[in-house]
Scaffold this motif. Structure first.
Motif, mmCIF file in Angstrom:
data_model
loop_
_atom_site.group_PDB
_atom_site.id
_atom_site.type_symbol
_atom_site.label_atom_id
_atom_site.label_comp_id
_atom_site.label_asym_id
_atom_site.label_seq_id
_atom_site.Cartn_x
_atom_site.Cartn_y
_atom_site.Cartn_z
ATOM 1 N N TYR A 37 0.857 -1.173 0.000
ATOM 2 C CA TYR A 37 0.000 0.000 0.000
ATOM 3 C C TYR A 37 0.903 1.235 0.000
ATOM 4 C CZ TYR A 37 -4.183 -2.694 1.282
ATOM 5 O OH TYR A 37 -5.247 -3.560 1.291
ATOM 6 N N ARG A 38 0.305 2.356 -0.348
ATOM 7 C CA ARG A 38 1.051 3.602 -0.232
ATOM 8 C C ARG A 38 0.135 4.685 0.312
ATOM 9 N NH1 ARG A 38 2.280 5.794 -6.387
ATOM 10 N NH2 ARG A 38 0.172 6.501 -6.897
ATOM 11 N N GLN A 39 0.761 5.670 0.928
ATOM 12 C CA GLN A 39 -0.014 6.741 1.543
ATOM 13 C C GLN A 39 0.753 8.047 1.439
ATOM 14 O OE1 GLN A 39 -0.978 6.107 5.707
ATOM 15 N NE2 GLN A 39 -2.816 7.356 5.516
ATOM 16 N N ARG A 45 -4.655 5.645 2.837
ATOM 17 C CA ARG A 45 -3.773 4.612 2.341
ATOM 18 C C ARG A 45 -4.469 3.880 1.186
ATOM 19 N NH1 ARG A 45 -0.903 1.198 6.997
ATOM 20 N NH2 ARG A 45 -0.577 3.380 7.626
ATOM 21 N N ASP A 92 5.686 8.817 -1.568
ATOM 22 C CA ASP A 92 4.731 8.302 -0.598
ATOM 23 C C ASP A 92 5.489 7.494 0.442
ATOM 24 O OD1 ASP A 92 2.203 7.647 -3.056
ATOM 25 O OD2 ASP A 92 2.179 9.176 -1.481
ATOM 26 N N TYR A 95 3.814 0.779 2.465
ATOM 27 C CA TYR A 95 3.587 -0.159 3.559
ATOM 28 C C TYR A 95 3.393 -1.580 3.042
ATOM 29 C CZ TYR A 95 2.560 3.972 6.406
ATOM 30 O OH TYR A 95 2.632 5.169 7.068
#
Length: 126
Positions: A37-39, A45, A92, A95
């Motif tokens: 994931y990215r945020q 997210r 970013d 995760y």
């Protein structure tokens, strides 16, 4: 103790490539689907890519497909995310996520499990 430790982040120039790694420990890695994931700051997210427990199936977020490749090595208990043609908007925190749905496994019934890594910062800038 369950651990997901991401590595490989850092500063990358636009157009460059990067390989993120997530090393797992403390659970039966080969029975878990793994995802990245990215945020971005101030945003939710979002899923980037997912790979099945065996590695035989992969899924990518529609807008990101083609620039990311997810893979895993069950012997090394590690999942990877390869990224190419990086853009500044790819900046970013990334995760690693492990998931196993509730169900019967070789040693009995287990509930759903979800684990998250601490994240690794990727900054794309010249």
């Amino acid at each position: 103790q369950v651990q997901l430790v991401e590595s490989g982040g850092g500063l990358v120039q636009p157009g460059g490539s990067l390989r993120l790694s997530c090393a797992a420990s403390g659970f039966t890695f080969s029975t878990y689907a793994m995802s990245w994931y990215r945020q971005a700051p101030g945003k939710e997210r979002e899923l980037v890519a997912r790979i099945s427990s065996s590695g035989g199936n992969t899924n990518y977020a529609g807008s990101l497909k083609g620039r990311f490749t997810i893979s895993r090595d069950n012997a090394k208990k590690t999942v990877y995310l390869q990224r190419s043609s990086l853009k500044p908007e790819d900046t970013d925190v990334y995760y690693c996520h492990a998931n196993r749905p509730a169900g019967y496994y070789s040693d009995g019934f287990y509930p759903r499990y979800d684990y998250w890594g601490q994240g690794t910062q990727v900054t794309v800038s010249s």
